[in-house]
Design a protein around this motif. Structure first.
Motif, mmCIF file in Angstrom:
data_model
loop_
_atom_site.group_PDB
_atom_site.id
_atom_site.type_symbol
_atom_site.label_atom_id
_atom_site.label_comp_id
_atom_site.label_asym_id
_atom_site.label_seq_id
_atom_site.Cartn_x
_atom_site.Cartn_y
_atom_site.Cartn_z
ATOM 1 N N HIS A 94 69.617 95.718 -20.547
ATOM 2 C CA HIS A 94 68.182 95.594 -20.775
ATOM 3 C C HIS A 94 67.628 96.654 -21.718
ATOM 4 C CE1 HIS A 94 63.913 96.432 -19.885
ATOM 5 N NE2 HIS A 94 63.829 95.117 -20.002
ATOM 6 N N ARG A 95 67.937 97.915 -21.492
ATOM 7 C CA ARG A 95 67.316 98.998 -22.273
ATOM 8 C C ARG A 95 67.526 98.848 -23.776
ATOM 9 N NH1 ARG A 95 66.060 104.021 -19.783
ATOM 10 N NH2 ARG A 95 65.509 104.687 -21.865
ATOM 11 N N PRO A 96 68.752 98.649 -24.257
ATOM 12 C CA PRO A 96 68.905 98.499 -25.709
ATOM 13 C C PRO A 96 68.213 97.249 -26.259
ATOM 14 C CG PRO A 96 71.047 98.327 -24.611
ATOM 15 C CD PRO A 96 70.041 98.705 -23.568
ATOM 16 N N ALA A 97 68.209 96.163 -25.493
ATOM 17 C CA ALA A 97 67.531 94.945 -25.956
ATOM 18 C C ALA A 97 66.028 95.186 -26.054
ATOM 19 C CB ALA A 97 67.827 93.787 -25.000
ATOM 20 N N TRP A 98 65.460 95.883 -25.082
ATOM 21 C CA TRP A 98 64.021 96.168 -25.086
ATOM 22 C C TRP A 98 63.670 97.110 -26.232
ATOM 23 C CZ3 TRP A 98 59.778 94.087 -23.976
ATOM 24 C CH2 TRP A 98 58.611 94.808 -23.730
ATOM 25 N N ALA A 99 64.498 98.118 -26.464
ATOM 26 C CA ALA A 99 64.257 99.050 -27.574
ATOM 27 C C ALA A 99 64.311 98.317 -28.915
ATOM 28 C CB ALA A 99 65.282 100.185 -27.538
ATOM 29 N N GLU A 100 65.266 97.426 -29.075
ATOM 30 C CA GLU A 100 65.395 96.661 -30.316
ATOM 31 C C GLU A 100 64.186 95.747 -30.519
ATOM 32 O OE1 GLU A 100 66.922 94.993 -33.858
ATOM 33 O OE2 GLU A 100 67.282 96.879 -32.804
ATOM 34 N N PHE A 101 63.747 95.086 -29.458
ATOM 35 C CA PHE A 101 62.574 94.218 -29.562
ATOM 36 C C PHE A 101 61.351 95.031 -29.996
ATOM 37 C CE2 PHE A 101 58.715 92.450 -27.674
ATOM 38 C CZ PHE A 101 58.694 91.198 -28.274
ATOM 39 N N ASN A 102 61.144 96.166 -29.372
ATOM 40 C CA ASN A 102 59.986 96.999 -29.713
ATOM 41 C C ASN A 102 60.067 97.526 -31.145
ATOM 42 O OD1 ASN A 102 58.186 97.027 -27.424
ATOM 43 N ND2 ASN A 102 59.871 97.971 -26.324
ATOM 44 N N ARG A 103 61.264 97.841 -31.604
ATOM 45 C CA ARG A 103 61.432 98.274 -32.993
ATOM 46 C C ARG A 103 60.991 97.168 -33.945
ATOM 47 N NH1 ARG A 103 64.666 97.442 -37.015
ATOM 48 N NH2 ARG A 103 66.184 96.236 -35.851
ATOM 49 N N ARG A 104 61.406 95.950 -33.666
ATOM 50 C CA ARG A 104 61.033 94.818 -34.523
ATOM 51 C C ARG A 104 59.519 94.575 -34.508
ATOM 52 N NH1 ARG A 104 65.086 91.460 -36.179
ATOM 53 N NH2 ARG A 104 67.152 92.084 -35.540
#
Length: 160
Positions: A94-104
């Motif tokens: 979850h954490r890396p996916a959430w960080a990537e989404f927020n970056r986008r």
């Protein structure tokens, strides 16, 4: 064929209560797959991870389509604490996916939308009925009992 039908009237048996977590994505721009494809790929990885480790707290999950643009997952969790622990765990998907989404999103990419809702349902604060259905929803997550055990009417089951 399909799942086995449970004959008669039954109700969910979530004796200890449950957390219902709804999460989904909406494709805002089909022509921007670099915005929505990473989001679409992340959820199956998380669900597989959670299915491998039953101690993580996910009881059940069902992926549903809400039309051509919307995909969402209905999840049932043992507790709010286990859901939040998974969301915050640095070694989980979850954490890396959430960080990537927020970056986008910060980059101004709006080709995909995201939403979630969390409901903490104490024991006895839910009502359900399934008539001649295979195990479904909360009943699939928690198991079912004959309706009479929790009350014949919806009002009775909500008061139990």
């Amino acid at each position: 064929m399909g799942a086995k039908v449970i004959e008669g009237r039954v109700t969910a048996d979530a004796g200890q209560g449950v957390v219902v977590f709804l999460i989904g994505m909406r494709v805002n721009k089909f022509r921007s797959p670099r915005d929505w494809w990473p989001v679409a790929r992340a959820m199956p990885r998380m669900l597989k991870e959670l299915a491998r480790d039953r101690s993580g707290g996910l009881i059940s999950a069902r992926v549903l389509l809400g039309g051509p643009r919307l995909v969402y997952v209905v999840q049932y969790w043992e507790s709010q604490e286990k859901l939040l622990a998974y969301a915050a765990a640095p070694d989980k998907e979850h954490r890396p996916a959430w960080a990537e989404f927020n970056r986008r999103v910060r980059e101004g990419r709006d080709g995909v939308g995201f939403w979630h809702e969390t409901y903490v349902v104490p024991a006895g604060s839910y009502e359900s009925i399934y008539v001649n259905m295979p195990a479904f929803g909360l009943g699939a997550a928690s198991g079912v009992v004959p309706v009479g055990r929790r009350g014949e009417r919806a009002a009775d089951r909500l008061a139990s």
